[in-house]
Write an enzyme that holds these catalytic residues in place. Structure first.
Site, PDB file in Angstrom:
ATOM      1  N   ARG A   7       0.813  -1.216   0.000  1.00  0.00           N
ATOM      2  CA  ARG A   7       0.000   0.000   0.000  1.00  0.00           C
ATOM      3  C   ARG A   7       0.847   1.266   0.000  1.00  0.00           C
ATOM      4  O   ARG A   7       0.458   2.296  -0.536  1.00  0.00           O
ATOM      5  CB  ARG A   7      -0.923   0.005   1.221  1.00  0.00           C
ATOM      6  CG  ARG A   7      -1.899   1.176   1.234  1.00  0.00           C
ATOM      7  CD  ARG A   7      -2.518   1.395   2.597  1.00  0.00           C
ATOM      8  NE  ARG A   7      -3.221   0.202   3.038  1.00  0.00           N
ATOM      9  CZ  ARG A   7      -3.131  -0.290   4.276  1.00  0.00           C
ATOM     10  NH1 ARG A   7      -2.400   0.300   5.192  1.00  0.00           N
ATOM     11  NH2 ARG A   7      -3.792  -1.386   4.597  1.00  0.00           N
ATOM     12  N   TYR A  30     -12.272  22.445 -13.942  1.00  0.00           N
ATOM     13  CA  TYR A  30     -12.776  21.146 -14.430  1.00  0.00           C
ATOM     14  C   TYR A  30     -14.081  20.784 -13.695  1.00  0.00           C
ATOM     15  O   TYR A  30     -14.126  20.841 -12.456  1.00  0.00           O
ATOM     16  CB  TYR A  30     -11.664  20.125 -14.145  1.00  0.00           C
ATOM     17  CG  TYR A  30     -11.927  18.694 -14.523  1.00  0.00           C
ATOM     18  CD1 TYR A  30     -12.141  18.325 -15.843  1.00  0.00           C
ATOM     19  CD2 TYR A  30     -11.918  17.694 -13.556  1.00  0.00           C
ATOM     20  CE1 TYR A  30     -12.354  17.000 -16.183  1.00  0.00           C
ATOM     21  CE2 TYR A  30     -12.115  16.365 -13.887  1.00  0.00           C
ATOM     22  CZ  TYR A  30     -12.339  16.024 -15.213  1.00  0.00           C
ATOM     23  OH  TYR A  30     -12.542  14.713 -15.544  1.00  0.00           O
ATOM     24  N   ASP A  73      -4.276  22.860 -10.836  1.00  0.00           N
ATOM     25  CA  ASP A  73      -4.432  21.743 -11.756  1.00  0.00           C
ATOM     26  C   ASP A  73      -3.697  22.140 -13.036  1.00  0.00           C
ATOM     27  O   ASP A  73      -4.166  22.992 -13.792  1.00  0.00           O
ATOM     28  CB  ASP A  73      -5.929  21.510 -12.017  1.00  0.00           C
ATOM     29  CG  ASP A  73      -6.200  20.360 -12.977  1.00  0.00           C
ATOM     30  OD1 ASP A  73      -5.291  19.977 -13.737  1.00  0.00           O
ATOM     31  OD2 ASP A  73      -7.348  19.859 -12.971  1.00  0.00           O
ATOM     32  N   LYS A  82      -3.891  11.960 -18.911  1.00  0.00           N
ATOM     33  CA  LYS A  82      -3.863  12.707 -20.170  1.00  0.00           C
ATOM     34  C   LYS A  82      -2.483  12.555 -20.831  1.00  0.00           C
ATOM     35  O   LYS A  82      -2.139  11.474 -21.242  1.00  0.00           O
ATOM     36  CB  LYS A  82      -4.232  14.161 -19.901  1.00  0.00           C
ATOM     37  CG  LYS A  82      -5.527  14.317 -19.066  1.00  0.00           C
ATOM     38  CD  LYS A  82      -6.779  13.934 -19.827  1.00  0.00           C
ATOM     39  CE  LYS A  82      -8.016  13.762 -18.968  1.00  0.00           C
ATOM     40  NZ  LYS A  82      -8.427  14.907 -18.185  1.00  0.00           N
TER      41      LYS A  82
HETATM   42  C1  LIG Z   1      -9.277  14.807 -16.982  1.00  0.00           C
HETATM   43  C2  LIG Z   1      -8.973  15.909 -16.073  1.00  0.00           C
HETATM   44  C3  LIG Z   1      -8.948  15.704 -14.694  1.00  0.00           C
HETATM   45  C4  LIG Z   1      -9.323  14.390 -14.065  1.00  0.00           C
HETATM   46  O1  LIG Z   1      -8.453  13.361 -14.348  1.00  0.00           O
HETATM   47  P1  LIG Z   1      -8.953  11.832 -14.276  1.00  0.00           P
HETATM   48  O2  LIG Z   1      -7.696  11.069 -14.435  1.00  0.00           O
HETATM   49  O3  LIG Z   1      -9.913  11.675 -15.409  1.00  0.00           O
HETATM   50  O4  LIG Z   1      -9.598  11.625 -12.955  1.00  0.00           O
HETATM   51  C5  LIG Z   1      -8.619  16.762 -13.891  1.00  0.00           C
HETATM   52  N1  LIG Z   1      -8.341  17.969 -14.402  1.00  0.00           N
HETATM   53  C6  LIG Z   1      -8.349  18.206 -15.724  1.00  0.00           C
HETATM   54  C7  LIG Z   1      -8.018  19.569 -16.226  1.00  0.00           C
HETATM   55  C8  LIG Z   1      -8.685  17.188 -16.601  1.00  0.00           C
HETATM   56  O5  LIG Z   1      -8.739  17.445 -17.908  1.00  0.00           O
END
Ligand SMILES: *Cc1c(COP(=O)(O)O)cnc(C)c1O
Length: 387
Positions: A54, A107, A179, A204
């Site tokens: 973990r 987001y 973010d 991404k």
């Molecule tokens: C896709 C995305 C997220 C979330 O990521 P996941 O891996 O899908 O949980 C957060 N912030 C932005 C800007 C995103 O495009």
């Protein structure tokens, strides 16, 4: 060393793996100790020695270290998705009674988490105009502990004046959490701009192949310990396979981004000249309202931007998207393939009114030949019909 070199060499230790360039996938829960003294040693710090699955494996550590090498910060905290990275960072840093400021272009699922889960925890959220810069001080409250930025904003791509926001936040003893998924660890110097906690949806571009869900949080050591401990306390861990894939993706991030950026701009410029496109929203184009800020703070762009079609007729938008052959219709982005997705930013805003020239479609420009993508978009726009 430059970032491309760190991307290639960070988090690598071939001698540990019989000379293999990449760490093998360590599937494991139990870690066996030679004797009591070794168990005691490993038990002093959950995150420094391997103690139990973990708390991490050599795959976790390799990825954490490689990310820290390119982004800065002390290692990284891994979460099972980008949204989980955001929610764990926020809950690690906040408690009942706190107030936070969140960009209105954030987001969608981040907003939902603030409105539902943080609210239930007793944390209040106020949304702010993402273009406000130093003016954010007007929204300050005595309990404001944190500002959450996302620049450029989801779907609408407003670029925020992060240094100005960070100056206000730090003067008030608050943290700046961002973010940075669009920028990737290569696109900005997050800590240099004043960000305290930098988050990426590695799902991404870091993963880059649409085959994994992963999130990362980077911060200096004290904040890292707080967030890392919080994630462990909640029992959250990331699979070694996903760490392996994310690390493999990270190695080629720079060359992929080069291509996404160049092709993205080429397609964006084509769309800017098309009569059925009212507006192209791409921070790296001079027509973008915060282009100067983008140029000041960003080192590169990626392949994600939006267009507003010269129509507000949803049926025409549907005809456009359905006619596309190379652009997939689906959520997410940052993989090698092109995607198109409609969005309705006006519907979810609360601090600002989003005024669109027409229906918005977000495009992700993948690694296909840009001429083929342009031809596909051209025939899709023809298929829209109307004027
Ligand atoms: C896709 C995305 C997220 C979330 O990521 P996941 O891996 O899908 O949980 C957060 N912030 C932005 C800007 C995103 O495009």
């Amino acid at each position: 060393m430059k970032k491309d070199t760190l991307l290639t060499h960070g988090g690598r230790d071939p001698e540990r793996f019989d000379g293999m360039v990449n760490p093998p996938v360590y599937r494991g829960s139990t870690v066996l100790f030679e004797n009591m003294a070794a168990l005691e040693r490993a038990s002093q710090d959950r995150f420094e020695a391997f103690r139990y699955g973990r708390y991490g494996t050599p795959n976790t550590v390799a990825l954490e270290e490689a990310l820290a090498a390119v982004e800065g910060g002390y290692r990284a905290v891994l979460a099972p998705g980008g949204l989980a990275a955001i929610t764990f960072a926020l809950t690690a840093l906040l408690e009942a009674g706190d107030h936070i400021l969140v960009a209105d272009a954030v987001y969608g699922p981040t907003r939902r988490f603030c409105d539902h889960q943080l609210k239930a925890m007793g944390v209040r959220t106020t949304y702010y105009d993402p273009t406000i810069g130093a003016g954010i001080e007007a929204s300050w409250q005595p309990e404001t502990r944190l500002v959450f930025c996302e620049s450029p904003g989801s779907n609408t791509f407003e670029v925020q004046d992060i240094p100005a926001i960070a100056e206000v936040a730090h003067r008030h003893g608050a943290l700046v959490v961002a973010d940075n998924t669009w920028a990737t660890p290569l696109g900005i110097d997050a800590f240099g701009l004043g960000i305290d906690v930098s988050i990426h949806a590695a799902t991404k571009y870091i993963g880059g192949h649409s085959d994994l869900m992963l999130g990362t949080v980077s911060a200096a050591e004290p904040l890292w310990r707080r967030i890392r401990g919080h994630v462990a306390d909640w029992g959250v861990c990331v699979s070694p396979d996903d760490c392996y894939l994310a690390l493999r993706g990270l190695r080629t991030l720079s060359v992929r981004l080069d291509r996404h950026e160049v092709s993205g701009l080429r397609v964006a410029r084509f769309l800017e000249g098309h009569p059925r496109v009212a507006r192209v929203i791409h921070p790296a184009l001079p027509s973008h309202p915060q282009h100067a800020l983008w140029k000041r703070d960003f080192k590169r762009a990626c392949g994600l931007f939006a267009i507003e079609l010269a129509t507000s007729d949803q049926a025409a938008v549907d005809r456009f998207i359905d006619a596309l052959g190379l652009f997939g219709l689906g959520y997410s982005w940052g993989g090698y393939e092109s995607l198109a997705l409609p969005a309705d930013p006006a519907r979810i805003r609360t601090a600002t009114r989003y005024r669109a020239a027409g229906k918005l479609v977000r495009l992700h420009i993948g690694l296909e030949d840009p001429d083929d993508l342009i031809a596909d978009l051209a025939q899709g726009l023809d298929a829209m019909g109307g004027g």
